[in-house]
Design a protein around this motif. Sequence first.
Motif, PDB file in Angstrom:
ATOM      1  N   UNK A   1       0.901   5.279  -0.153  1.00 47.10           N
ATOM      2  CA  UNK A   1       0.074   6.468   0.053  1.00 47.10           C
ATOM      3  C   UNK A   1       0.781   7.687  -0.524  1.00 47.10           C
TER       4      UNK A   1
ATOM      5  N   UNK B   1      -2.493   6.732   9.094  1.00 44.93           N
ATOM      6  CA  UNK B   1      -2.241   6.009   7.845  1.00 44.93           C
ATOM      7  C   UNK B   1      -1.279   4.850   8.099  1.00 44.93           C
TER       8      UNK B   1
ATOM      9  N   UNK C   1       0.838  -1.196   0.000  1.00 48.04           N
ATOM     10  CA  UNK C   1       0.000   0.000   0.000  1.00 48.04           C
ATOM     11  C   UNK C   1       0.872   1.245   0.000  1.00 48.04           C
TER      12      UNK C   1
ATOM     13  N   UNK D   1      -0.171  18.020  -9.425  1.00 47.30           N
ATOM     14  CA  UNK D   1      -0.752  16.954 -10.251  1.00 47.30           C
ATOM     15  C   UNK D   1       0.333  16.194 -11.004  1.00 47.30           C
TER      16      UNK D   1
ATOM     17  N   UNK E   1       2.562  14.001  -8.606  1.00 47.87           N
ATOM     18  CA  UNK E   1       1.713  12.939  -8.087  1.00 47.87           C
ATOM     19  C   UNK E   1       1.473  11.879  -9.155  1.00 47.87           C
ATOM     20  N   UNK E   2       1.247  12.316 -10.383  1.00 42.66           N
ATOM     21  CA  UNK E   2       0.999  11.383 -11.477  1.00 42.66           C
ATOM     22  C   UNK E   2       2.193  10.473 -11.726  1.00 42.66           C
TER      23      UNK E   2
ATOM     24  N   UNK F   1       2.250   7.947  -9.005  1.00 41.19           N
ATOM     25  CA  UNK F   1       1.098   7.054  -9.106  1.00 41.19           C
ATOM     26  C   UNK F   1       1.325   6.021 -10.211  1.00 41.19           C
TER      27      UNK F   1
ATOM     28  N   UNK G   1      -2.418   1.958  -4.711  1.00 40.07           N
ATOM     29  CA  UNK G   1      -2.061   3.358  -4.521  1.00 40.07           C
ATOM     30  C   UNK G   1      -3.263   4.133  -3.988  1.00 40.07           C
ATOM     31  N   UNK G   2      -3.032   4.901  -2.947  1.00 41.76           N
ATOM     32  CA  UNK G   2      -4.088   5.753  -2.400  1.00 41.76           C
ATOM     33  C   UNK G   2      -3.595   7.198  -2.479  1.00 41.76           C
ATOM     34  N   UNK G   3      -4.339   8.029  -3.180  1.00 37.57           N
ATOM     35  CA  UNK G   3      -3.985   9.439  -3.288  1.00 37.57           C
ATOM     36  C   UNK G   3      -4.664  10.250  -2.205  1.00 37.57           C
ATOM     37  N   UNK G   4      -3.898  11.027  -1.486  1.00 31.30           N
ATOM     38  CA  UNK G   4      -4.466  11.900  -0.461  1.00 31.30           C
ATOM     39  C   UNK G   4      -3.973  13.314  -0.687  1.00 31.30           C
TER      40      UNK G   4
END
Lengths: 320, 320, 320
Positions: free
Chosen positions: C57, C105, C55, C65, C68-69, C72, C82-85
């Motif tokens: 995060x 988390x 996992x 963006x 993060x991309x 990800x 994958x968990x986006x916060x």
Amino acid sequence: MNRNPQLNAHGELQHLITLEGLSREILQGILDTAEPFAEVAEREVKKVPLLRGKSVFNLFFENSTRTRTTFEIAAKRLSADVINLNINTSSASKGESLLDTVDNLAAMQADMFVVRHASSGAPYLIAQHLAATGREHIHVVNAGDGRHAHPTQGLLDMYTIRHYKKDFTRLTVAVVGDVLHSRVARSQIHALRTLGVPEIRVIAPRTLLPSGVADMGVRVFQDMKEGLKGVDVVMMLRLQNERMQGALLPSPQEYFKYYGLTPDKLRLAKPDAIVMHPGPMNRGIEIDSAVADGSHSVILPQVTFGIAVRMAVMSMLAGS
Amino acid sequence: MNRNPQLNAHGELQHLITLEGLSREILQGILDTAEPFAEVAEREVKKVPLLRGKSVFNLFFENSTRTRTTFEIAAKRLSADVINLNINTSSASKGESLLDTVDNLAAMQADMFVVRHASSGAPYLIAQHLAATGREHIHVVNAGDGRHAHPTQGLLDMYTIRHYKKDFTRLTVAVVGDVLHSRVARSQIHALRTLGVPEIRVIAPRTLLPSGVADMGVRVFQDMKEGLKGVDVVMMLRLQNERMQGALLPSPQEYFKYYGLTPDKLRLAKPDAIVMHPGPMNRGIEIDSAVADGSHSVILPQVTFGIAVRMAVMSMLAGS
Amino acid sequence: MNRNPQLNAHGELQHLITLEGLSREILQGILDTAEPFAEVAEREVKKVPLLRGKSVFNLFFENSTRTRTTFEIAAKRLSADVINLNINTSSASKGESLLDTVDNLAAMQADMFVVRHASSGAPYLIAQHLAATGREHIHVVNAGDGRHAHPTQGLLDMYTIRHYKKDFTRLTVAVVGDVLHSRVARSQIHALRTLGVPEIRVIAPRTLLPSGVADMGVRVFQDMKEGLKGVDVVMMLRLQNERMQGALLPSPQEYFKYYGLTPDKLRLAKPDAIVMHPGPMNRGIEIDSAVADGSHSVILPQVTFGIAVRMAVMSMLAGS
């Protein structure tokens, strides 16, 4: 000879930008490919590995949770890796250009861009740019661009009609409402013509008709009761909220009176007519709840078929 | 006979809307099912394929990153396809109705809706609507609705108590704080009673007690020191920020003085008492950091067990 | 002896917080590990199972963006969950503290936090806290913190240089632009020195030079034409929009005139010089489009290598 930019050298679908110019064979091919995916959805495990390891970017320059969700679920059921990017244009204007964004994502080894944009032509611009930079192996799917086109909506509508009516060549189909501002209407009319529907009617107040609409091979009606007589299929359009406040229409109540689909008006259509709507519906404005939830409505099956059609398009473009 | 709407004809869990009315057998069944998932979390590969190919929609009409994350991670560890939808109610009011949204997502072949909503009863309304439209095979999990219920929080609290205290039937448990506005408290009290806790205490200022609270089978204390005497479990509630500015409370400082859990007050409980909190904590308001991070605190294990409990609920509802 | 907090007892990478203090062996190890991932990206199926069931995060306290991309997509290609916060700091200040968020988390059995934060030192604070609470098995990757560091950007830049120039020990490299505010520059300079680049130049107006920059082992130029003479690599920095309105610079036009990379200025570098930029570019401000899109530019390959480098880092930290 001017090749259709959506097709590759072998005449196969490379991008899906618009239904305009696609042959009957290609449209039917997509609908045929969608059939087994509609069945997949009924299975316990709805996943197939056709896009495993592929990276699908949902590039939404215009917010649309509903449409984004349909593409996201379709891509995930094909086992793709999905990345959602909501690129609001105000911040985009501060930052980099559309094509720099595309270049960057392409450099991340994207396999497909699903593009929604407020400007007509943005998906085509992206496809052109990918070709110009030697990245035409990345596929572009138009998820709605300005007033131009919304081809997967048009395709799911055709799938729905074929599902309930089998043969396009004996149908009378009416498209009702805000044709002027509707990318959906444009995609529908192109597809209906290509698939051989002999009579396509457009029903709308004069202020919501595009100039030159008659040149699209349709019969125009301003009187909804006249226009609905004997039709097999009623395709309602959504009235955008901003139109209701505008100068084009007197009031939502008035609009409903003349162009809202009520059980009374629907009785003028064929007894087995089907009613369609791309959603989200404005109940009590363009459609009465009694019709939306009634026995003629195929509005929810449209949504279900929409997933299958998107899975078909994505797998035809990028499937291995 | 009025069947519990959460159960199917065989008495099995169909939806999880509230802990109220669920039998001891069902609650214990969920806790038992969660045990192996708590162990899964310790493994190198934390994934099990129980929900492979299932589509779980996180339908959050009220923003809650934390709760959404717990359901998202639980669903992903069960191998489900997860779609997050943050539907802010202001835009929803412009667009389509709650039930039109639900119909649409249901038509996308959803298998489960995890619903968070500011209005009490929204998840129940959705479950009812799915049944009325022949889609009761889609499961609804309440992730918190208004002041009504937060059943997975209640369940993870029960899991935590059972983990540390084994036998519910010998315990004295205190629920402390803003009981009036707390959906968590409601779910906790129902579950504690069902599982046979002989003494449930509620500790709160008069202004934060719901009328008729005594009818829930609890002992009410306004003096925290009295209420904490000899308890095995202290379940703190979060004081919502908006309450602190309201007329119900003099000031956060005053609140902390009388109802904040400090090491001093905690000393009145049993020496092996455990301290719980649903998070996020307001340190220095309802709980002192020395307690939150102290040896009695099981606040972080609650989070860990919460994932296991959510995996259990989801797999019981939709697992193949 | 003060052990580097990024390394475990065996001297292996435990977190990636900064390139400062990492040995040449470790940097080269990361670059070597990235090589096969760059090849993975060319394959039909770009997925490898190295992080299956893990996992990850993406903890973004500052919106980005693009970055993060990249994380990800890298994590998904390693088969991680994958968990986006996106935790916007204004709401975080209303809610719980950074460390309470991290604790929560972590309690959800996180395996890795990818952290972006406006404050320098936040990722280090998190790593320290994890160690202090016995959770050092959770890995922290810095995705950019304040003005401090952006180590994966530095690494992908090194990968790019090695790809095109092979041997670091014969190069002259210029870093050009807003060094004062750039976490990227800091990471680059540390890495270039460690990898043995004999001449590192910094080119910037006096107002954008950090005090004591010369102590970093670089040669400082305020005249860009002087500084570019004979360099093998030109690393442009992004000029943040807020600087352009500030007191530090006369105007964007003026900046472009003196410090924008044009074909003319680039001609002073070696004929086979490469041009790099971390993106997003301000075309016409720090870089001319003719250079950005020209034959010396390796700006898009940087993005591609960036995915491979992030996959390498993530798999070295958390791979099984």
